[in-house]
Design an enzyme around this catalytic site. Structure first.
Site, short mmCIF file in Angstrom:
data_model
loop_
_atom_site.label_atom_id
_atom_site.label_comp_id
_atom_site.label_asym_id
_atom_site.label_seq_id
_atom_site.Cartn_x
_atom_site.Cartn_y
_atom_site.Cartn_z
N CYS A 193 -4.02 -9.00 -2.55
CA CYS A 193 -3.97 -9.12 -1.09
C CYS A 193 -4.32 -7.76 -0.51
CB CYS A 193 -2.57 -9.55 -0.65
SG CYS A 193 -2.31 -9.60 1.14
N CYS A 233 -2.45 -14.66 5.29
CA CYS A 233 -1.10 -14.09 5.29
C CYS A 233 -0.87 -13.52 6.69
CB CYS A 233 -0.98 -13.00 4.23
SG CYS A 233 0.65 -12.20 4.18
N CYS A 267 0.30 0.78 17.97
CA CYS A 267 1.39 -0.16 17.66
C CYS A 267 2.73 0.59 17.77
CB CYS A 267 1.22 -0.74 16.26
SG CYS A 267 -0.40 -1.53 16.00
N CYS A 289 -0.33 -6.10 -3.11
CA CYS A 289 -0.98 -5.96 -1.80
C CYS A 289 -1.34 -4.50 -1.58
CB CYS A 289 -0.05 -6.43 -0.69
SG CYS A 289 0.68 -8.04 -0.99
N ARG A 320 8.07 -14.61 3.47
CA ARG A 320 8.29 -13.34 2.78
C ARG A 320 9.26 -12.45 3.55
NH1 ARG A 320 4.63 -13.45 -1.27
NH2 ARG A 320 2.79 -14.76 -0.93
N CYS A 361 -3.98 6.49 12.01
CA CYS A 361 -4.53 5.26 12.57
C CYS A 361 -4.71 5.42 14.08
CB CYS A 361 -3.59 4.09 12.28
SG CYS A 361 -4.21 2.51 12.93
N CYS A 386 4.88 1.60 14.65
CA CYS A 386 4.23 2.09 13.44
C CYS A 386 4.21 3.62 13.35
CB CYS A 386 2.80 1.55 13.35
SG CYS A 386 2.01 2.01 11.80
#
Length: 346
Positions: A154, A214, A82, A122, A286, A78, A85
């Site tokens: 999702c 979400c 972040c 998801c 969640r 990616c 991550c």
């Protein structure tokens, strides 16, 4: 050719309609809601839990706990930075990268999740934004297949434009996950390659296309209590509020900038869940990543404070989970009466 022309016109009409929709997701929080959140957060712990329990019972009288599963359908590489991550191409981590999975392989994972009690499946891909063409079409096919299993679908694919959100809706998508991660004030200390405003714009595209929102965050990234309450206030300010709010406990992956972050006191995590339950009464709260760093009793405390969903299975994207056996017992312990056998357990 006429049907094709009509289809294009209809699509343009929908896009024009959507682009004129009232934007009900602000980048900022309502100050009164923030002050309410701070007041709640500071309350004696038992009083806060009692208030959260009252709201929980009023809005979720069935007292259920939904099982969800989250599969990484494309892992690693990616371009974002972040800080938490391990999938960022900027950090040296030991995750196993793989390209976008084939639809049949995704469906097999969904079937296994359903067989173990998951109602919601998801799918996450480590993209800044979904690519056009075959890969996006493959995700749309996967959504249709998951829906055919009778599960909620999702996806979390990064930043969306209006056209992509429309296509996801037409494929039958129930929820789009796009976390803002933390407060607007603290955001730049965690991520610099995309702005808080970019995330809000994606949420608007999702809402404008009648897909359930979400959206949640990660706690324990060095943020203050004020930041945690600003995050909850941002979510509670949305009108309508998000239907789904994942709250993650930071998983400190080796090689990421946050690997040595000081641990957050679990009671602050529980307090945040309780405030979220009170201010977001209709949302599925969640309990997401980070459960491997919590005791069974700490997880039960989170569910007592108002969380009413867990991500179940062996892994959540790249974060380990306790597994179906542990989770099924946890949910049974929370939702079923004691039988004769368990009454005599010492």
């Amino acid at each position: 050719m006429e049907p094709i022309i009509e289809s294009q016109d209809n699509q343009l009409g929908k896009l024009q309609c959507n682009s004129n929709s009232v934007q009900t997701i602000s980048e900022d929080y309502d100050e009164a809601i923030y002050q309410k959140a701070i007041t709640l957060y500071k309350k004696p712990f038992l009083q806060l839990i009692q208030e959260a329990a009252v709201v929980h019972k009023e809005n979720w009288p069935e007292a259920d706990i939904q099982r969800s599963a989250l599969l990484s359908i494309k892992t690693g590489s990616c371009p974002e930075d972040c800080s938490y991550c391990p999938q960022s191409a900027r950090y040296e981590t030991d995750i196993k990268k793989h390209p976008l999975m084939e639809v049949n392989d995704i469906v097999e994972k969904a079937k296994a999740a359903k067989a173990n009690g998951a109602e919601r499946f998801c799918m996450g891909a480590a993209w800044r934004k979904p690519p056009r063409g075959e890969q996006f079409d493959r995700v749309l096919d996967a959504i249709r297949e998951v829906k055919s299993l009778g599960m909620e679908a999702c996806v979390t694919l990064g930043l969306l434009n209006e056209e992509q959100a429309l296509k996801l809706k037409e494929a039958g998508l129930d929820y789009y996950n796009h976390n803002v991660d933390t407060s607007k004030d603290y955001y730049s200390k965690v991520i610099t390659t995309r702005k808080f405003q970019d995330r809000v714009q994606t949420l608007r595209h999702v809402r404008n296309n009648d897909i359930n929102v979400c959206c949640g965050g990660i706690l324990g990234m060095g943020e203050s209590s004020d930041d945690r309450m600003k995050l909850i206030a941002f979510l509670a300010t949305m009108d309508p509020q998000p239907e789904s709010v994942p709250i993650n406990f930071l998983v400190k992956f080796d090689g990421t900038p946050l690997e040595n972050t000081k641990d957050l006191d679990i009671l602050h995590f529980v307090r945040t869940i309780a405030v979220a339950r009170i201010l977001l009464p209709k949302a599925r709260i969640r309990l997401s990543a980070g459960r491997m760093d919590m005791s069974r009793e700490a997880q039960i405390l989170c569910l007592t404070a108002g969380a009413n969903s867990i991500f179940s299975g062996e892994v959540l994207l790249t974060s380990p989970l306790p597994g179906y056996t542990f989770d099924n017992q946890l949910i049974d312990d929370m939702t079923k009466p004691l039988d004769k056998e368990n009454l005599n357990v010492l």
